[in-house]
Design an enzyme around this catalytic site. Structure first.
Site, PDB file in Angstrom:
ATOM      1  N   LYS A 107       0.865  -1.187   0.000  1.00 37.46           N
ATOM      2  CA  LYS A 107       0.000   0.000   0.000  1.00 37.46           C
ATOM      3  C   LYS A 107       0.897   1.231   0.000  1.00 37.46           C
ATOM      4  CE  LYS A 107      -4.150   1.760   2.303  1.00 37.46           C
ATOM      5  NZ  LYS A 107      -3.816   3.178   2.250  1.00 37.46           N
ATOM      6  N   ASP A 150       1.718   5.302   0.051  1.00 37.03           N
ATOM      7  CA  ASP A 150       1.216   6.509   0.706  1.00 37.03           C
ATOM      8  C   ASP A 150       1.345   7.683  -0.254  1.00 37.03           C
ATOM      9  OD1 ASP A 150       0.242   8.228   2.547  1.00 37.03           O
ATOM     10  OD2 ASP A 150       1.988   8.213   3.867  1.00 37.03           O
ATOM     11  N   GLU A 185       2.968   2.116   3.898  1.00 35.10           N
ATOM     12  CA  GLU A 185       1.738   2.397   4.626  1.00 35.10           C
ATOM     13  C   GLU A 185       1.027   1.141   5.085  1.00 35.10           C
ATOM     14  OE1 GLU A 185      -2.049   5.453   4.103  1.00 35.10           O
ATOM     15  OE2 GLU A 185      -1.113   4.567   2.340  1.00 35.10           O
TER      16      GLU A 185
END
Length: 341
Positions: free
Chosen positions: A48, A50, A193
């Site tokens: 993931k 950011d 993230e």
């Protein structure tokens, strides 16, 4: 699970450049649901990132970028557009990805990306000082044909065939069969993230939040509507002490979720105070329980038009615990802001 199938917004517009009517037809990206990662063989895992979500539309020799709320952001990232047109020029494609800026250590930094995302026409000096990357992880159309009804693995195969493997435009890897806890540890160790788990057979649903994608952040973040501010003391006296934060509850009402007074640079405080002074309002947006707005003093209300990005430890129902400001978001609208997880 039987996914809803509606791919009508996964096609390229008929006219280019985009008319206002065509721009409204740009698809919103598919969204993930928060939760624990399913440690199962029929799920893939991605990192993931950011940053800022971006829909890429290429037609002929032209490529354009759109934010999550379908606002065109092409002008903010000319370096990415140059790379995209150089590699994909002549193809009709629609792609989904994330724009990130990285620290010298290589970790994505939303705070650093703020220096680019709020500049409509960056100069050469800013582009050199804050280079950005575009990580593409999905494909919506290929050669003008809608492919959102294909499975995740089929779409990833098509994306891989584009050979986007050179900075600043790349296709990040995914893993099948790797333990989710090990990947979470890898994400944490590399300053990422979190992770996103995606069902191997999942189709793409523009603009929808689906249980076929599950996001597991390491640090909790949320968007919040800026509803007002309280007076500051000491060095914060000329600007503000804290910002009053709000979100929409299940009934669509704007409610107080806490205040944030940390995470601001001096320059950010000055810039925010200037924005707040442009949008004052005399009426309160919602009642404040005594003692819940951080510092003593009278709250100063503003029109609820600004959206901030907040990092926090947990949300108790009474308010955010240990919130920290990360910056303004111009890719989200106040109407989109729901209650924190």
């Amino acid at each position: 699970m039987a996914p809803d199938r509606d791919h009508s917004r996964g096609r390229l517009p008929e006219h280019w450049p985009l008319s206002p009517a065509d721009r409204a037809a740009v698809p919103a990206p598919m969204l993930a649901t928060s939760g624990r990662p399913p440690d199962a063989p029929d799920w893939a895992v991605e990192m993931k990132w950011d940053g800022v979500r971006a829909i890429v539309i290429c037609s002929g020799a032209d490529c354009r970028l759109y934010s999550r709320n379908r606002r065109e952001i092409t002008g903010s990232y000319p370096d990415l557009v140059t790379a995209l047109t150089g590699h994909l020029g002549g193809r009709d494609l629609m792609l989904d990805g994330e724009i990130i800026a990285q620290t010298p250590a290589g970790a994505p930094s939303f705070r650093l990306l703020q220096r680019r995302m709020h500049v409509a026409r960056p100069g050469r000096a800013l582009i050199g000082a804050v280079p950005v990357q575009l990580f593409l992880f999905d494909i919506l159309t290929d050669a003008g044909a809608d492919v959102t009804g294909l499975t995740y693995l089929d779409r990833r195969d098509r994306l891989q065939a584009l050979a986007l493997d050179t900075a600043p435009v790349q296709t990040p890897p995914y893993w099948v069969g790797a333990p989710a806890d090990r990947l979470l540890t890898a994400a944490r160790d590399n300053g990422l993230e979190g992770i996103i788990s995606k069902r191997l057979d999942s189709t793409y649903h523009p603009g929808r939040r689906s249980r076929s994608w599950i996001k597991t952040p390491i640090r909790k973040t949320t968007e919040a509507v800026v509803a007002g501010w309280t007076a500051g003391t000491g060095s914060a006296g000329p600007t503000f002490g804290s910002l009053i934060l709000a979100a929409h509850d299940a009934d669509g009402r704007l409610v107080h979720i806490g205040n944030v007074g940390t995470g601001f640079t001096t320059a950010a405080r000055r810039a925010l105070r200037a924005r707040l002074d442009e949008i004052p309002r005399s009426e309160a947006l919602f009642p404040l329980t005594p003692g819940r707005f951080g510092r003593p003093g009278t709250p100063h209300w503003v029109d609820p038009v600004l959206v901030g990005d907040i990092e926090y430890r947990e949300y108790t129902g009474e308010g955010l615990r240990h919130p920290s400001w990360r910056g303004l978001r111009n890719d989200k609208t106040p109407d989109e802001v729901g209650m924190p997880a």
